[in-house]
Design a protein around this motif. Structure first.
Motif, PDB file in Angstrom:
ATOM      1  N   GLU A  37      -4.572 -21.260 -13.326  1.00 55.02           N
ATOM      2  CA  GLU A  37      -3.561 -20.933 -14.338  1.00 55.02           C
ATOM      3  C   GLU A  37      -4.177 -19.948 -15.338  1.00 55.02           C
ATOM      4  OE1 GLU A  37      -0.718 -23.103 -17.630  1.00 55.02           O
ATOM      5  OE2 GLU A  37      -1.729 -24.304 -16.110  1.00 55.02           O
ATOM      6  N   ILE A  38      -3.434 -18.893 -15.588  1.00 52.96           N
ATOM      7  CA  ILE A  38      -4.004 -17.818 -16.411  1.00 52.96           C
ATOM      8  C   ILE A  38      -3.299 -17.693 -17.751  1.00 52.96           C
ATOM      9  CG2 ILE A  38      -4.298 -15.315 -16.529  1.00 52.96           C
ATOM     10  CD1 ILE A  38      -5.066 -15.362 -13.702  1.00 52.96           C
ATOM     11  N   ILE A  39      -4.092 -17.589 -18.805  1.00 50.30           N
ATOM     12  CA  ILE A  39      -3.546 -17.208 -20.100  1.00 50.30           C
ATOM     13  C   ILE A  39      -3.907 -15.736 -20.283  1.00 50.30           C
ATOM     14  CG2 ILE A  39      -3.560 -17.617 -22.578  1.00 50.30           C
ATOM     15  CD1 ILE A  39      -4.544 -20.436 -22.044  1.00 50.30           C
ATOM     16  N   SER A  40      -2.905 -14.897 -20.269  1.00 49.14           N
ATOM     17  CA  SER A  40      -3.127 -13.457 -20.377  1.00 49.14           C
ATOM     18  C   SER A  40      -3.204 -13.080 -21.857  1.00 49.14           C
ATOM     19  CB  SER A  40      -1.961 -12.751 -19.686  1.00 49.14           C
ATOM     20  OG  SER A  40      -1.991 -11.389 -19.972  1.00 49.14           O
ATOM     21  N   VAL A  41      -4.321 -12.456 -22.255  1.00 48.39           N
ATOM     22  CA  VAL A  41      -4.544 -12.205 -23.687  1.00 48.39           C
ATOM     23  C   VAL A  41      -4.773 -10.716 -23.948  1.00 48.39           C
ATOM     24  CG1 VAL A  41      -5.767 -13.016 -25.739  1.00 48.39           C
ATOM     25  CG2 VAL A  41      -5.774 -14.425 -23.679  1.00 48.39           C
ATOM     26  N   PRO A  42      -3.689  -9.960 -24.112  1.00 48.67           N
ATOM     27  CA  PRO A  42      -3.853  -8.553 -24.470  1.00 48.67           C
ATOM     28  C   PRO A  42      -4.261  -8.438 -25.945  1.00 48.67           C
ATOM     29  CG  PRO A  42      -1.533  -9.119 -24.459  1.00 48.67           C
ATOM     30  CD  PRO A  42      -2.270 -10.358 -24.034  1.00 48.67           C
ATOM     31  N   ARG A  43      -4.607  -7.258 -26.337  1.00 45.74           N
ATOM     32  CA  ARG A  43      -5.032  -7.046 -27.722  1.00 45.74           C
ATOM     33  C   ARG A  43      -3.939  -7.430 -28.728  1.00 45.74           C
ATOM     34  NH1 ARG A  43      -7.361  -1.247 -29.298  1.00 45.74           N
ATOM     35  NH2 ARG A  43      -8.008  -1.615 -31.447  1.00 45.74           N
ATOM     36  N   SER A  44      -2.672  -7.254 -28.332  1.00 50.05           N
ATOM     37  CA  SER A  44      -1.581  -7.604 -29.239  1.00 50.05           C
ATOM     38  C   SER A  44      -1.565  -9.105 -29.545  1.00 50.05           C
ATOM     39  CB  SER A  44      -0.239  -7.169 -28.648  1.00 50.05           C
ATOM     40  OG  SER A  44      -0.101  -7.701 -27.351  1.00 50.05           O
ATOM     41  N   ALA A  45      -2.210  -9.908 -28.685  1.00 52.02           N
ATOM     42  CA  ALA A  45      -2.277 -11.360 -28.921  1.00 52.02           C
ATOM     43  C   ALA A  45      -3.571 -11.767 -29.601  1.00 52.02           C
ATOM     44  CB  ALA A  45      -2.149 -12.104 -27.601  1.00 52.02           C
ATOM     45  N   LEU A  46      -4.596 -10.922 -29.475  1.00 57.79           N
ATOM     46  CA  LEU A  46      -5.897 -11.258 -30.079  1.00 57.79           C
ATOM     47  C   LEU A  46      -6.668  -9.979 -30.384  1.00 57.79           C
ATOM     48  CD1 LEU A  46      -8.118 -13.203 -30.921  1.00 57.79           C
ATOM     49  CD2 LEU A  46      -8.831 -13.355 -28.531  1.00 57.79           C
ATOM     50  N   GLU A  47      -6.787  -9.699 -31.700  1.00 59.57           N
ATOM     51  CA  GLU A  47      -7.567  -8.541 -32.149  1.00 59.57           C
ATOM     52  C   GLU A  47      -9.005  -9.013 -32.372  1.00 59.57           C
ATOM     53  OE1 GLU A  47      -7.383  -5.109 -32.734  1.00 59.57           O
ATOM     54  OE2 GLU A  47      -9.474  -5.613 -33.144  1.00 59.57           O
ATOM     55  N   LEU A  48      -9.920  -8.496 -31.579  1.00 58.74           N
ATOM     56  CA  LEU A  48     -11.279  -9.037 -31.580  1.00 58.74           C
ATOM     57  C   LEU A  48     -12.086  -8.723 -32.835  1.00 58.74           C
ATOM     58  CD1 LEU A  48     -12.303  -8.474 -27.843  1.00 58.74           C
ATOM     59  CD2 LEU A  48     -11.880 -10.654 -28.986  1.00 58.74           C
ATOM     60  N   THR A  49     -11.624  -7.777 -33.636  1.00 56.93           N
ATOM     61  CA  THR A  49     -12.354  -7.506 -34.882  1.00 56.93           C
ATOM     62  C   THR A  49     -11.937  -8.484 -35.983  1.00 56.93           C
ATOM     63  OG1 THR A  49     -10.681  -5.877 -35.482  1.00 56.93           O
ATOM     64  CG2 THR A  49     -12.676  -5.044 -34.415  1.00 56.93           C
ATOM     65  N   ASP A  50     -10.971  -9.349 -35.688  1.00 54.10           N
ATOM     66  CA  ASP A  50     -10.459 -10.279 -36.690  1.00 54.10           C
ATOM     67  C   ASP A  50     -10.950 -11.703 -36.345  1.00 54.10           C
ATOM     68  OD1 ASP A  50      -8.939 -12.012 -38.249  1.00 54.10           O
ATOM     69  OD2 ASP A  50      -7.175 -10.689 -38.217  1.00 54.10           O
ATOM     70  N   ILE A  51     -11.972 -12.138 -37.063  1.00 61.32           N
ATOM     71  CA  ILE A  51     -12.599 -13.437 -36.757  1.00 61.32           C
ATOM     72  C   ILE A  51     -11.600 -14.590 -36.929  1.00 61.32           C
ATOM     73  CG2 ILE A  51     -14.416 -15.056 -37.537  1.00 61.32           C
ATOM     74  CD1 ILE A  51     -15.529 -12.666 -35.992  1.00 61.32           C
ATOM     75  N   ASP A  52     -10.702 -14.474 -37.923  1.00 60.78           N
ATOM     76  CA  ASP A  52      -9.686 -15.535 -38.113  1.00 60.78           C
ATOM     77  C   ASP A  52      -8.790 -15.645 -36.884  1.00 60.78           C
ATOM     78  OD1 ASP A  52     -10.677 -16.054 -40.565  1.00 60.78           O
ATOM     79  OD2 ASP A  52      -9.180 -14.872 -41.658  1.00 60.78           O
ATOM     80  N   GLN A  53      -8.424 -14.488 -36.327  1.00 64.42           N
ATOM     81  CA  GLN A  53      -7.575 -14.510 -35.123  1.00 64.42           C
ATOM     82  C   GLN A  53      -8.305 -15.180 -33.958  1.00 64.42           C
ATOM     83  OE1 GLN A  53      -5.403 -11.191 -33.556  1.00 64.42           O
ATOM     84  NE2 GLN A  53      -4.893 -10.379 -35.568  1.00 64.42           N
ATOM     85  N   ILE A  54      -9.601 -14.924 -33.853  1.00 60.14           N
ATOM     86  CA  ILE A  54     -10.369 -15.544 -32.762  1.00 60.14           C
ATOM     87  C   ILE A  54     -10.367 -17.069 -32.932  1.00 60.14           C
ATOM     88  CG2 ILE A  54     -12.663 -15.786 -31.716  1.00 60.14           C
ATOM     89  CD1 ILE A  54     -13.199 -12.859 -32.376  1.00 60.14           C
ATOM     90  N   GLU A  55     -10.642 -17.521 -34.168  1.00 64.60           N
ATOM     91  CA  GLU A  55     -10.660 -18.976 -34.419  1.00 64.60           C
ATOM     92  C   GLU A  55      -9.301 -19.587 -34.120  1.00 64.60           C
ATOM     93  OE1 GLU A  55     -12.075 -19.440 -38.411  1.00 64.60           O
ATOM     94  OE2 GLU A  55     -14.172 -19.434 -37.753  1.00 64.60           O
ATOM     95  N   ASN A  56      -8.270 -18.905 -34.582  1.00 64.45           N
ATOM     96  CA  ASN A  56      -6.915 -19.414 -34.385  1.00 64.45           C
ATOM     97  C   ASN A  56      -6.563 -19.486 -32.895  1.00 64.45           C
ATOM     98  OD1 ASN A  56      -4.371 -20.263 -35.239  1.00 64.45           O
ATOM     99  ND2 ASN A  56      -3.566 -18.180 -34.984  1.00 64.45           N
ATOM    100  N   PHE A  57      -6.995 -18.466 -32.158  1.00 63.13           N
ATOM    101  CA  PHE A  57      -6.706 -18.457 -30.721  1.00 63.13           C
ATOM    102  C   PHE A  57      -7.380 -19.648 -30.026  1.00 63.13           C
ATOM    103  CE2 PHE A  57      -7.945 -17.336 -26.388  1.00 63.13           C
ATOM    104  CZ  PHE A  57      -6.694 -17.129 -25.841  1.00 63.13           C
ATOM    105  N   PHE A  58      -8.642 -19.897 -30.368  1.00 60.97           N
ATOM    106  CA  PHE A  58      -9.350 -21.022 -29.738  1.00 60.97           C
ATOM    107  C   PHE A  58      -8.772 -22.367 -30.188  1.00 60.97           C
ATOM    108  CE2 PHE A  58     -13.118 -19.853 -27.185  1.00 60.97           C
ATOM    109  CZ  PHE A  58     -12.990 -18.478 -27.232  1.00 60.97           C
ATOM    110  N   ASP A  59      -8.279 -22.423 -31.437  1.00 64.00           N
ATOM    111  CA  ASP A  59      -7.686 -23.677 -31.936  1.00 64.00           C
ATOM    112  C   ASP A  59      -6.367 -23.992 -31.247  1.00 64.00           C
ATOM    113  OD1 ASP A  59      -9.663 -24.274 -33.623  1.00 64.00           O
ATOM    114  OD2 ASP A  59      -8.686 -23.557 -35.448  1.00 64.00           O
ATOM    115  N   SER A  60      -5.604 -22.951 -30.953  1.00 63.46           N
ATOM    116  CA  SER A  60      -4.236 -23.212 -30.511  1.00 63.46           C
ATOM    117  C   SER A  60      -4.032 -23.059 -29.005  1.00 63.46           C
ATOM    118  CB  SER A  60      -3.258 -22.312 -31.284  1.00 63.46           C
ATOM    119  OG  SER A  60      -3.713 -20.996 -31.268  1.00 63.46           O
ATOM    120  N   ASN A  61      -5.104 -22.848 -28.256  1.00 64.87           N
ATOM    121  CA  ASN A  61      -4.962 -22.745 -26.803  1.00 64.87           C
ATOM    122  C   ASN A  61      -5.987 -23.638 -26.115  1.00 64.87           C
ATOM    123  OD1 ASN A  61      -2.938 -20.471 -26.085  1.00 64.87           O
ATOM    124  ND2 ASN A  61      -4.140 -19.664 -27.790  1.00 64.87           N
ATOM    125  N   ASP A  62      -5.596 -24.103 -24.954  1.00 64.98           N
ATOM    126  CA  ASP A  62      -6.445 -25.012 -24.202  1.00 64.98           C
ATOM    127  C   ASP A  62      -6.832 -24.340 -22.883  1.00 64.98           C
ATOM    128  OD1 ASP A  62      -7.702 -27.343 -23.643  1.00 64.98           O
ATOM    129  OD2 ASP A  62      -5.958 -28.225 -22.636  1.00 64.98           O
TER     130      ASP A  62
END
Ligand code: NAP
Length: 296
Positions: A37-62
């Motif tokens: 099962e794939i979670i497709s993560v384009p830049r529009s879903a996760l901007e890698l220069t934004d540390i808060d976005q990275i934390e949020n992505f890991f918090d809200s996805n399994d």
């Protein structure tokens, strides 16, 4: 918004693919085994220069695996924008590795032949050869490798590839070398190509298949050279592209890297060999499969 694909597939393995709309990311989805099962993560879903976005992505996805196919890799721009280059390519990886460590997630980082420098031995680099990057892009990717080794010693995989060509074309560069040469031939343009830089051209579908094989077969963690096998200069590569594509009368002139001129220092010989028992296709076969896939 994270887009989930392959829903309904067996839930054994859930893999987040970062950089999923890139050249390799696209074919990682194409080559994904059916039970993943794939979670497709384009830049529009996760901007890698934004540390808060990275934390949020890991918090809200399994998920149990991350494959990071994202990168800022326009080498000349990397030289000018060192901070951005390290933020996208290295510090985001450091942050993700820390988050993976807390959750027992495996991390598969896509890396590059540009982690290597001068090749005195003139033999293919293998996984145990020391890195020695010559430019900012290579240094940022080598730093990412360092962070993974340090933070996630038992749960990281590094797949080094080189000189990619895939149907989607590089989103960072807007095209890839094969498309560019085919277009020049179509336009009957003069083609001058460097003949003193050697590398391993790599078809994204072949690299994708190897990445999934390593994950599915539970291969030992560590570094893998996942380019197509063999190597050539850019000039030889161009001759083979035009030969396989059926262009007979196009004039191709070999030139030196000095004549070509560049503001980026590049390694001259980064053909990738491997110490692993991997079933890597030859680059000429990869090219043949690619040309069969595209319209030209
Ligand atoms: N291309 C090559 O010849 C080559 C050679 C050796 C190694 N590699 C490595 O192979 C991997 C894949 O390369 P590729 O050719 O598939 O690259 P690509 O087509 O340019 O794709 C790069 C991906 O990274 C994303 N990205 C870029 N900056 C980002 C940011 N700040 N935040 C989040 N996502 C970002 C892009 O999103 P957007 O499209 O939305 O910007 C895109 O999805 C990279 O790790 C690269 O270092 C490539």
């Amino acid at each position: 918004m994270v887009r989930e694909v392959n829903q309904g597939r067996n839930n054994n393995l859930k893999v987040a693919i970062i950089g999923s709309n890139g050249q390799l990311g696209t074919d990682l989805i194409v080559t994904a085994p059916l039970d993943v099962e794939i979670i497709s993560v384009p830049r529009s879903a996760l901007e890698l220069t934004d540390i808060d976005q990275i934390e949020n992505f890991f918090d809200s996805n399994d998920f149990s695996w991350v494959i990071n196919a994202a990168a800022f890799h326009k080498t000349l721009e990397c030289e000018k924008r060192v901070e951005k280059t390290f933020n996208v390519n290295a510090f985001s990886v450091k942050k993700m590795a820390e988050l993976c460590r807390g959750k027992m997630i495996n991390f598969f980082q896509i890396s590059t032949d540009y982690v290597f420098g001068p090749n005195q031995a003139k033999r293919p680099f293998v996984e145990t050869d020391p890195v020695n990057p010559l430019n900012v892009y290579g240094a940022s990717k080598a730093s990412a490798e360092f962070f993974l080794n340090y933070i996630l010693p038992d749960n990281h995989y590094i797949g080094r590839i080189s000189s990619l060509f895939g149907k989607a074309g590089s989103s960072g560069k807007g095209t890839n070398f094969v498309y560019t040469m085919l277009q020049k031939a179509e336009d009957n343009a003069e083609i001058k190509v460097i003949d003193d830089i050697f590398m391993s051209p790599t078809y994204t579908i072949d690299a994708g298949k190897l990445i999934w094989e390593i994950i599915q077969d539970h291969k030992k963690n560590g570094i893998y050279h996942l380019s197509n096998s063999g190597g050539c200069s850019w000039y030889t590569f161009t001759k083979e592209i035009l030969k396989q594509a059926g262009f007979k009368d196009v004039k191709i002139t070999p030139i030196s890297k000095e004549t070509f001129g560049s503001n980026v220092v590049r390694p001259s010989y980064t053909v990738l060999g491997t110490n692993h028992n991997l079933n890597r296709s030859h680059w000429k076969d990869g090219l043949n499969d690619f040309l069969a896939e595209i319209q030209y």
